[in-house]
Structure formats: structure tokens, C-alpha cells
Design a protein around this motif. Structure first.
Motif, mmCIF file in Angstrom:
data_model
loop_
_atom_site.group_PDB
_atom_site.id
_atom_site.type_symbol
_atom_site.label_atom_id
_atom_site.label_comp_id
_atom_site.label_asym_id
_atom_site.label_seq_id
_atom_site.Cartn_x
_atom_site.Cartn_y
_atom_site.Cartn_z
ATOM 1 N N GLY A 146 8.899 -7.161 1.968
ATOM 2 C CA GLY A 146 9.976 -6.519 1.418
ATOM 3 C C GLY A 146 9.983 -6.313 0.019
ATOM 4 O O GLY A 146 10.452 -5.145 -0.550
ATOM 5 N N ARG A 147 9.347 -7.480 -0.653
ATOM 6 C CA ARG A 147 9.088 -7.136 -2.085
ATOM 7 C C ARG A 147 8.380 -5.815 -2.432
ATOM 8 O O ARG A 147 8.246 -4.902 -3.187
ATOM 9 N N ILE A 148 6.943 -5.706 -1.544
ATOM 10 C CA ILE A 148 6.282 -4.646 -1.602
ATOM 11 C C ILE A 148 6.873 -3.372 -1.419
ATOM 12 O O ILE A 148 6.786 -2.308 -2.281
ATOM 13 N N SER A 149 7.702 -3.255 -0.537
ATOM 14 C CA SER A 149 8.797 -2.034 -0.187
ATOM 15 C C SER A 149 9.435 -1.665 -1.292
ATOM 16 O O SER A 149 9.799 -0.731 -1.527
ATOM 17 N N ARG A 150 10.059 -2.743 -1.724
ATOM 18 C CA ARG A 150 11.207 -2.378 -2.817
ATOM 19 C C ARG A 150 10.361 -2.118 -4.191
ATOM 20 O O ARG A 150 11.095 -2.288 -5.290
ATOM 21 N N GLU A 151 8.934 -2.113 -4.140
ATOM 22 C CA GLU A 151 8.286 -1.957 -5.406
ATOM 23 C C GLU A 151 8.637 -2.905 -6.379
ATOM 24 O O GLU A 151 8.590 -3.004 -7.435
ATOM 25 N N ARG A 152 8.740 -4.254 -5.824
ATOM 26 C CA ARG A 152 8.917 -5.320 -6.665
ATOM 27 C C ARG A 152 7.557 -6.314 -6.915
ATOM 28 O O ARG A 152 7.634 -7.597 -7.283
ATOM 29 N N ALA A 153 6.560 -5.861 -6.120
ATOM 30 C CA ALA A 153 5.442 -6.559 -5.821
ATOM 31 C C ALA A 153 4.470 -6.290 -6.980
ATOM 32 O O ALA A 153 4.333 -5.143 -7.465
ATOM 33 N N ASN A 154 3.834 -7.583 -7.487
ATOM 34 C CA ASN A 154 2.708 -7.342 -8.369
ATOM 35 C C ASN A 154 1.444 -7.490 -7.552
ATOM 36 O O ASN A 154 1.470 -7.857 -6.460
ATOM 37 N N ALA A 155 0.260 -7.419 -8.193
ATOM 38 C CA ALA A 155 -1.034 -7.477 -7.797
ATOM 39 C C ALA A 155 -1.202 -8.615 -7.232
ATOM 40 O O ALA A 155 -1.925 -8.784 -6.000
ATOM 41 N N ARG A 156 -0.720 -9.839 -7.645
ATOM 42 C CA ARG A 156 -0.801 -11.220 -7.014
ATOM 43 C C ARG A 156 -0.313 -11.234 -5.727
ATOM 44 O O ARG A 156 -0.956 -11.825 -4.899
ATOM 45 N N ASP A 157 0.653 -10.624 -5.506
ATOM 46 C CA ASP A 157 1.493 -10.457 -4.105
ATOM 47 C C ASP A 157 0.631 -9.855 -3.310
ATOM 48 O O ASP A 157 0.497 -10.159 -1.983
ATOM 49 N N LEU A 158 -0.133 -8.645 -3.620
ATOM 50 C CA LEU A 158 -0.873 -8.042 -2.636
ATOM 51 C C LEU A 158 -2.097 -8.901 -2.418
ATOM 52 O O LEU A 158 -2.634 -9.057 -1.398
ATOM 53 N N ARG A 159 -2.709 -9.609 -3.273
ATOM 54 C CA ARG A 159 -3.838 -10.439 -3.101
ATOM 55 C C ARG A 159 -3.248 -11.679 -2.052
ATOM 56 O O ARG A 159 -4.039 -11.904 -1.239
ATOM 57 N N SER A 160 -1.994 -11.996 -2.303
ATOM 58 C CA SER A 160 -1.558 -12.939 -1.445
ATOM 59 C C SER A 160 -1.577 -12.468 0.242
ATOM 60 O O SER A 160 -1.664 -13.163 1.209
ATOM 61 N N LEU A 161 -1.128 -11.388 0.240
ATOM 62 C CA LEU A 161 -1.023 -10.491 1.577
ATOM 63 C C LEU A 161 -2.440 -10.531 2.125
ATOM 64 O O LEU A 161 -2.613 -10.900 3.143
ATOM 65 N N GLN A 162 -3.369 -10.454 1.258
ATOM 66 C CA GLN A 162 -4.932 -10.070 1.913
ATOM 67 C C GLN A 162 -5.271 -11.451 2.127
ATOM 68 O O GLN A 162 -6.003 -11.805 3.258
#
Ligand code: ADP
Ligand code: MG
Length: 931
Positions: free
Chosen positions: A404-420
Motif C-alpha cells: 500500500g505504501r509502495i503504491s501510494r509512493e510513501r515507501a522509502n528504500a528501507r521499505d523496499l528492502r523489507s519487501l525483499q
């Protein structure tokens, strides 16, 4: 209207004179007039005038003021960096908050900085992790009625359909349902317990429970055409997805509201001034720019699920509360003392929410129920697999909110890393299911998609430990992008050249103490101490004179330095662009991520049920076919336990329960504290758990799935609330009588206590008869009105059960063992003794009992009940002694006219007597009779 909301009065008549910044504030307040506007000025969110005064008070922050040529305005500010906790307090105080951010860099503009509301934060539209409970959904609801606000398109067969749409903005869960019964809709509302409700025209506030914020919102968003267009934009053909016009209205309006909360174009005030939209024109939003629509669109809303309330076991608000599924009934009750508290062993937030969803919506179809049981059974046996699954699952992030955050463009690089990191766990989780036998687990094995492509993209693109900021570089991994690598190379080369400069220049000049250094103000320099100044070469340019030395630069150094700065700046920009692109690519996979989240959530919930089943010795219930007729009474439990009480009780006594065609209504008697209420609830909870897919606390259980569970607890047990408790009780009973059927389970716990004895008894009896004769529901009826046990003799399919109490050394002991037949006596006075009622009062009670027994009476006097009910609610015990006299029959004994006593007894308002008043009254009445 609250003066803290809307445009400040103090500025109202001088809008034109205001400074540009204050005019901006004024206009935003006008537009978002149901929220407190937090207005970014640099590092602070400011509020002004009445809003400032309110913020200062609620948030306990300092009230300052701002003065300009137009006046002096109160001002209160909170730091942008720690706004979340302040916003939470404003929400708790009942406000919505519109966050107006600076949307351009102050440095890049000559005039006033542009600001826009980027989010309207309301209880139901929160997306901030720190403001949300991780293991529960947070819903905002919209309720709409058919044809309520227009005539042209309101041509429907049944205009009274009410629809409910529910959205969790943080996870993207979106549901819709409708019914022609107000009660059904109200029940669905309490099932999902939304924290905020947007009401359309014709939807009344009463549908929404207390504690849920009611939001008046732009009525035009509920208009059919506009709403249908919204739904189409997100999910496709509204008529194919939804079952009624009302549902389309509710869903469409809810989508508009969610967009509005993201700072979308259609603010409520704005649309009020909008001219009426043309019904035929589907492009009513044409004046909003494409960019605006894009920025507020919630791409992660990918599913809209329409359901019928009849697809699930229905629990209305009263049953939810009295069975303590999610909330303890007592104010100071502990969270663990609920069904969810004892069943939740989930490892992740995803699983926690899934389990709650299952508990909210127990299943009806035996095949679906058994599919869950199969999986739970397999997992209870495979101890190692289960434990390893639990371990793995405890490492997964909240993928739903993350995407949701990624889609709302509210995610930072740490969030992407968490996804990974989460994706990296999936192959192991999947391997653990490779040999699974049950359908459900095999299905999960098949659907668990490790999203290798996404993971690979993230692995390649994002560094291992990225910073929080996304604009300052340090995010994108080496080797991912040629341009970036070149820029970094340039910067690195330049720095290397400078690193080497010192050695080179020492050699060239022969100055051994020559140093190359850097300051943020002056950049790179070459420093030469005063004694060596004559050795300085031609091309050195003086920069700075210090006490003992001079600092120089050379043209080449300057050039190199510029090159580094340029390269680094461009690299940061490039990184930001790449980051956004990667984030967008991940956002494109929203549906796959959601499917993975769903699978992991399901697995976690199943593992949790299995863990509890294994640990607390639950058994797998046998589920019977539901059959075709409406009747359904097959329910057999051996050695059943109350899942919550057994955890707090040192030794819990298991009890059986058996219902069938010929045993539909159990009249349960026994003294207070003997276990009646516990027994009834345990039967209901076991049925409910079985239909959730859980194992149950029993030696064995056979259950034919039921459609609804009703529970009613006598009014005097539940004395809080403003209305007359008796009125509430009757209201609730009326609902049962209207809505229950042969597939309902009805628990009636001491009903009819809220009024005088005779009335209460009569009503209770009539209700029991009706349930038995007309409704045919499976019914448990607990009472300590002994006469009611006779009911069972008259009703063909009724039977009696009772709890005994014994006496040991003058004290009462409860065995908590259910037995067939009616109770013989009650032990009220002994309970009173045990509770510490003073000796003289106890003695007096014994006298009273003796006298009354001598008059051979069989109807209870309620006064004592009421008296000791209060004792019970204060944490001690109550008594249900059968003292009393039936005035009508007692006349035969002669003496003073007892009908007066009967009349007085009838007139007593038991629900409002204190224990002492009741005893005094009882004593007085008795003296009257003895005269
Ligand atoms: P009643 O409704 O008859 O007044 P409750 O069901 O409220 O009685 O039970 C009173 C207390 O007795 C409960 O709080 C619980 O502590 C205990 N209790 C009830 N049933 C059992 C049981 N089967 N085994 C052990 N303790 C029990
Ligand atoms: Mg009870």
C-alpha cells in the motif's frame, strides 16, 4: 460548529488584505472545513487563531502568535518530524486533520511557497503505521440507501435497500454488502467495527455504534452515476460486481472519500459549490487535471468483494460483546480474556488480521469448514514443520501495508528492502509445505509465489542498508545503472585525484608540511604554514589567511572540485529517479504481492490454530451436513470447556452438551456462581470456533453448522447504558423473536430480571415457549427462577439441566458439573456468608427463609437477587435464594392482608435498588406480613 474548524473568523472579513501565506492558510481552511488544518511553515506544522488555541490545549503545546500588517494571530506549531503522535492526539480528541505540506522547495521559488493538503487524516483513513494496530484492520465505512437523493436513476424495485461498503485504506481490503433489513446492516457494521462512517443521504446515525466517528460528506459522491463511474474506474463494470444500486452508491462514495483523504480533488466544500453534475456525463471530473486524479488514485485497491451477510455465521453486536470475542466485557478485563486472546498465536501482523477476519466471519459450508480443519489437523501432527513455519513467518513484514505504501509512493528504500527480505523467506516457507497432504496446504504451496523477479530487481537495485531519506543518495547499488556508475566514477576519480594531491604537491614544492583539507564553506584547499610561504608555486591562489598559515587553491583543484560536486549532485538526482522507477515497477506487481500476502496470512492463521489446538488439547470437531430443511439441532459436545475461562481457572470442570431434534431447549438452573453462564457461553463458543475452522476445547464434538448465534443476558446483569435496562432487554429479545429460526443458537441468560417478578417470569416463559414452538431454535435458557423448570414438563422438546452446589463445613462449594433434571434448592445464603455478608444479616436471612418455607410458597422475591447482583458486579458473589411468598396463595393462611405486600412487591423498581435498600425493604415487607 466548532470554531477550530473552517476559515478563522478573525480573518474572515479581510481575506483580500492577508499576506499571501495567510491567505493560503485561510483558503485551505475554507476548503477542508471539517478538519484542523496543519500548515507547514518550514520545520513546523502551524495552526492559527481558534484552531491554534484548540491545538495548544489538546496537545499541551505553547501558544504563540504571529504578527503582520493585518493583525496579530494566535499560533501553535508542532514539529514536522514528530507530527504523528500529535496527530494521534487530535484524532483521539475527535478531530480530523488536514496536513498541508509545502509542495515546492522554498529555495526554488521567489514568491510564497506553494502548499497543498496531501492527506486528510481521519480515524478511518489512517495509513501511518505508528497510528494503527498492526494485527487488526481499520475500516472506514460508507452507508447508502437506494434512490434516496435522486429520482431519475432511482428506478429500482425495492427502494429500501441499505448498503454498507467497508475499506481498510492501509491494506486495500474492500468489501460491500447490502440488505433490506436495517438490523442486518447494523449487525454487519458491528461485525467490522469501523472507526469512521461516511453516511449517505437517508442513512441514519443509529446504524453506527458509539465510538465510531460519523463523517458528513459530500452528498454528490453518493449520486448513482458518479458513484458507478468511480467503481468502474477501479474495478470494472459495477453491475457485474455489485448486487444493488445502493451498494454501488456506497462503494463509489467510499472511493471518493478515500481519494479525498489522500488530498484528492473532490473536497467536500469544493463540491458544494460545484454546479449540479449532469447525470449523463460520466466525465464529471473533467475539470480536475489528469495529474490530480493520478496522484490521488489508490492503485493498490485491486479487489472489491461483494458478500451476502448470509454467507457467514451471523453474530450481532450483543453476541459479539457477550461472548467476548474481541473485547472483554468488563472495563478492566484483560485483553487476553477474550476468544481472540486465547486463539491468537500468529507470528505476523498479516496472520493476526486474517485470524480476526475468520473469527468475525465463521463459515457455514461444511466443505469449507473441513478444509480448514484438515489443514489444522495436519499441522497439529507435524510438530516440527509447524514450529519452523512459525519461525519463518515471524520474519515476514506486513506486506499488505507495505505494498500500500509502495503504491501510494510513501515507501522509502528501507521499505523496499523489507519487501525483499520477506520475499527471500518465501522459498523456505514453501519448501516446508512441499509434502503437505491437505488440500488447503497444497493449495498454499501452489500459490506461494516468491516473486523471484521482484526480489531479483530489488537485490540488484537497492543497497543492503539504505538510509531513510530518499533524496540524498546512497540507495542504489553499484552496477545497476550505467549513468549512475559513471557519475559516481567521476566523483570518485576526482576525490582520488585530490587525495593524491597532497603527496604530489609536497614533492613538487618541497614543503613537507603542506596539507590538503576541506571545509564545507570554502571547499578544498592547500594549506601552507607561514615559514614555508616563499616556496609556494606561481599557480597557487590565496583563499584564506589564518594565524600560522595560508590556504590556497589552484585552478585545477577548483575545476576538479566543481566536477565532483556536479557529479555528486547529479548522482543523487539520478538515484532518486531510479528509486522512484524501481518503486513504480514494484507497485505494478501489486496484485501479485497482495496474493502472496493473502497466502502467507492464511498459512499463519492456520499454523496459529494448530499451535493452540496442540498446546491446549483441543479436538477436531465432526461437522455434519446442514441438510436441506431449515431445522438443525444436532449438537453434541463431550467434555467441553470454556476456552477463555479454562485458562484462568486452576481446574476447569469439563461438561457435556447434547441437543437433537427432540432436545432443542435446555432450561438450566442452579444457584448463582454455579456455572450456568459459563456453560452456555462455552457451548456457543465451541460451535463458533468449529465454524471458524478451529479445533475446539472438548473431548469430542459433533456439530451441524448454525446460521446465527444470539445471546441475551438479563438486564440486571448489564446495568450500564442510558436507556432503561429493561427496555433494552425487551428490545433485544424482540429482535431474537423476529429473526431467529431453526438454524439459530439462542442463549438466554437470566432474561426477564429487569422488571417485577411476576412480569419477568411471565415474559421469560412466553419467550421460551415461542422459541420452542414457533422458532424452533436450539436454545439454552439459564434461570434461577425455579418455577421455570416446570416449563420443560410442558414443552415437548425441552429438557432440564442443573448445577448442584454442595456444602462443606457450612460453606458452599460449587462442583461446576452439569447434571440432568432441575436444581433442588439454591444456596444463596451460604454464598452470602462466603462473600462476607455480616453475620446478623445472614442470621436474619435464615429466619426469613424458614418462615417463608413454612408458608409453602414457590415464587421468588426478586429483591434479594437485585441486592446480591450488586455484590456480584463489585467482584464478589451473588445469591439466588428462593425466599419469598406468593401473595395470592398466602391469603389462605389468614393474617394481615398480604395482597398489599404483593402490590408493594410488584411496584418495586428492582433495577434501581441498592443491596441495602433491598434488604431493608424485604425486612419491612416481612414485618408487614408478620403483624
Ligand atoms: P452462574 O452463571 O451460574 O452464576 P458462572 O457461569 O458465572 O455462574 O460461573 C461463576 C464462576 O464459576 C466462573 O467465573 C468461574 O470462575 C467458575 N466456573 C464456572 N464454570 C466452571 C467450570 N466448569 N469449572 C470450573 N470453574 C467454573
Ligand atoms: Mg450467570
Amino acid at each position: 460548529m466548532d470554531p477550530a474548524l473552517g476559515p478563522p473568523d478573525a480573518m474572515a472579513d479581510k481575506r483580500e488584505e492577508l499576506t499571501p501565506m495567510m491567505r493560503q492558510y485561510f483558503d485551505l481552511c475554507t476548503r477542508y472545513d471539517n478538519a484542523i488544518v496543519l500548515f507547514q511553515v518550514g520545520d513546523f506544522y502551524e495552526s492559527f487563531c481558534d484552531a491554534a488555541e484548540r491545538c495548544a490545549r489538546v496537545l499541551e503545546i505553547t501558544l504563540t502568535s504571529r504578527e503582520d500588517s493585518t493583525g496579530e494571530y494566535p499560533m501553535a506549531g508542532i514539529p514536522v518530524d514528530s507530527a504523528a503522535s500529535y496527530i494521534e492526539e487530535l484524532l483521539e480528541a475527535g478531530y480530523r486533520v488536514a496536513v498541508a505540506d509545502q509542495i515546492e522547495e522554498p529555495a526554488e521559488t521567489s514568491g510564497v511557497v506553494e502548499r497543498a493538503v496531501t492527506r486528510v487524516i481521519t480515524p478511518g483513513t489512517l495509513t501511518e503505521d505508528e497510528l494503527l494496530a498492526s494485527d487488526d484492520n481499520n475500516f472506514v465505512a460508507a452507508i447508502a440507501r437506494d434512490g434516496a437523493n435522486e429520482t431519475e436513476s432511482g428506478d429500482t424495485d425495492d427502494p429500501d435497500t441499505l448498503a454498507l461498503a467497508l475499506l481498510d485504506v492501509s491494506t486495500g481490503d474492500f468489501l460491500a454488502t447490502s440488505s433490506t433489513s436495517r438490523e442486518t446492516v447494523a449487525d454487519e457494521v458491528s461485525r467490522f467495527a469501523p472507526s469512521e462512517a461516511v453516511l449517505g443521504p437517508g442513512a441514519s446515525r443509529e446504524l453506527v455504534p458509539q465510538g465510531c466517528m460519523v463523517t458528513p460528506y459530500d452528498e454528490t459522491t453518493f449520486e448513482y452515476d458518479r458513484a458507478a463511474e468511480r467503481v468502474r474506474e477501479y474495478f470494472g463494470d459495477p453491475d457485474a460486481l455489485l448486487a444493488s444500486e445502493a451498494e454501488i452508491r456506497a462503494c463509489g462514495a467510499l472511493l471518493s472519500y478515500a481519494e479525498y483523504a489522500r488530498g484528492g480533488a473532490s473536497g467536500p466544500s469544493e463540491s458544494e459549490s460545484e454546479s449540479d453534475t449532469d447525470g449523463d456525463d460520466t466525465d464529471t471530473d473533467a475539470d480536475a487535471t489528469a495529474a490530480e486524479i493520478d496522484s490521488t488514485r489508490l492503485e493498490y485497491l485491486t479487489h472489491l468483494r461483494r458478500y451476502d451477510p448470509r454467507e457467514y455465521l451471523l453474530l450481532d453486536a450483543v453476541a459479539l460483546r457477550s461472548l467476548e470475542l474481541f473485547e472483554p466485557r468488563t472495563v478492566h478485563g484483560r485483553e487476553e480474556a477474550t476468544l481472540v486472546g486465547v486463539l491468537d498465536e500468529t507470528a505476523s501482523a498479516l496472520g493476526g488480521r486474517k485470524l480476526r477476519d475468520w473469527l468475525r466471519r465463521p463459515l457455514l459450508e461444511p466443505a469449507e469448514i473441513e478444509a480448514r480443519h484438515d489443514a489444522v489437523e495436519e499441522l497439529t501432527r507435524a510438530v516440527q514443520t509447524r514450529e519452523r513455519l512459525h519461525d519463518q513467518l515471524s520474519g515476514i513484514y506486513d506486506l499488505e501495508r507495505l505494498i500500500g505504501r509502495i503504491s501510494r509512493e510513501r515507501a522509502n528504500a528501507r521499505d523496499l528492502r523489507s519487501l525483499q527480505n520477506t520475499l527471500a523467506l518465501v522459498p523456505d516457507v514453501r519448501d516446508l509445505l512441499a509434502d503437505a497432504e491437505s488440500d488447503r496446504l497444497q493449495e498454499l504451496y501452489d500459490t506461494l509465489d516468491p516473486l523471484a523477479d521482484v526480489r531479483e530487481l530489488l537485490e540488484r537495485s537497492i543497497v543492503e542498508d539504505p538510509p531513510v531519506e530518499i533524496t540524498e543518495g546512497g540507495i542504489i547499488a553499484e552496477g545497476y545503472d550505467d549513468d549512475l556508475d559513471r557519475l559516481r566514477e567521476t566523483a570518485r576519480d576526482g576525490k582520488q585525484w585530490i587525495d593524491d594531491l597532497e603527496d604530489r604537491e609536497r614533492e613538487r614544492t618541497g614543503i613537507g608540511s603542506l596539507k590538503v583539507g576541506y571545509t564545507s564553506v570554502h571547499g578544498y584547499y592547500i594549506e601552507v604554514t607561514n615559514p614555508n610561504l616563499e616556496a609556494v608555486p606561481e599557480n597557487y591562489e590565496r583563499r584564506q589567511t589564518l594565524k600560522n598559515s595560508e590556504r590556497f587553491v589552484t585552478p585545477e583543484l577548483r575545476e576538479r572540485e566543481d566536477e565532483i560536486v556536479r557529479a555528486e549532485g547529479r548522482a543523487d538526482e539520478r538515484e532518486y529517479d531510479i528509486f522512484c522507477e524501481v518503486r513504480r515497477q514494484v507497485a505494478d506487481e501489486v496484485e501479485r504481492v497482495q496474493a502472496l500476502a493473502e497466502a502467507l496470512a492464511t498459512l499463519d492463521a492456520l499454523v496459529s490454530l494448530a499451535t493452540v489446538a496442540a498446546q491446549y488439547d483441543y479436538c477436531r470437531p465432526e461437522i455434519l451436513e446442514r441438510g436441506l430443511e431449515r431445522q438443525c439441532h444436532d449438537l453434541a459436545i463431550e467434555g467441553g470447556r470454556h476456552p477463555v475461562v479454562e485458562r484462568t481457572q486452576e481446574s476447569f470442570v469439563p461438561n457435556d452438551a447434547r441437543f437433537d431434534e427432540d432436545r432443542r431447549l435446555a432450561v438450566i438452573t442452579g444457584p448463582n456462581m454455579s456455572g450456568k453462564s459459563t456453560y452456555m457461553r462455552q457451548v456457543a463458543l465451541i460451535v463458533l470456533m468449529a465454524q471458524v475452522g478451529s479445533f475446539v476445547p472438548a473431548r469430542s464434538a459433533t456439530i451441524a453448522p448454525l446460521d446465527r448465534i444470539f445471546t441475551r443476558v438479563g438486564a440486571s446483569d448489564d446495568i450500564a447504558g442510558g436507556r432503561s435496562t429493561f427496555m433494552v432487554e425487551m428490545d433485544e429479545l424482540a429482535t431474537i423473536l423476529r429473526e431467529a429460526d431453526g438454524r439459530s443458537l439462542v442463549l438466554l441468560d437470566e432474561v426477564g430480571r429487569g422488571t417485577s417478578t411476576a412480569d419477568g417470569l411471565a415474559i421469560a416463559q412466553a419467550i421460551a415457549e415461542h422459541l420452542h414452538d414457533e422458532v424452533g431454535a436450539t436454545t439454552l435458557f439459564a434461570t434461577h427462577h425455579h418455577p421455570l423448570t416446570e416449563l420443560a414438563d410442558d414443552l415437548e422438546r425441552a429438557f432440564t439441566l442443573h448445577f448442584e452446589a454442595g456444602q462443606e463445613e457450612g460453606e458452599v462449594v460449587f462442583h461446576h458439573e452439569i447434571e440432568p433434571g432441575a436444581a433442588e434448592g439454591s444456596y444463596g445464603i451460604e454464598v452470602a456468608t462466603a462473600a462476607g455478608v455480616p453475620d446478623d444479616v445472614v442470621e436474619r436471612s435464615r429466619e426469613l427463609v424458614a418462615v417463608n418455607a413454612a408458608t409453602e410458597v414457590d415464587v421468588e422475591v426478586e429483591a434479594e437477587d437485585a441486592a446480591f447482583d450488586d455484590l456480584e458486579s463489585s467482584g464478589t458473589v451473588e445469591t439466588g435464594a428462593g425466599v419469598g411468598t406468593r401473595a395470592e396463595t398466602a391469603t389462605a393462611d389468614g393474617g394481615d392482608d398480604p395482597t398489599d405486600v404483593a402490590a408493594e412487591l410488584r411496584a418495586l423498581d428492582l433495577a434501581h435498588l441498592t443491596p441495602v435498600e433491598a434488604l431493608t425493604e424485604l425486612d419491612r415487607l416481612k414485618r408487614l406480613l408478620e403483624k
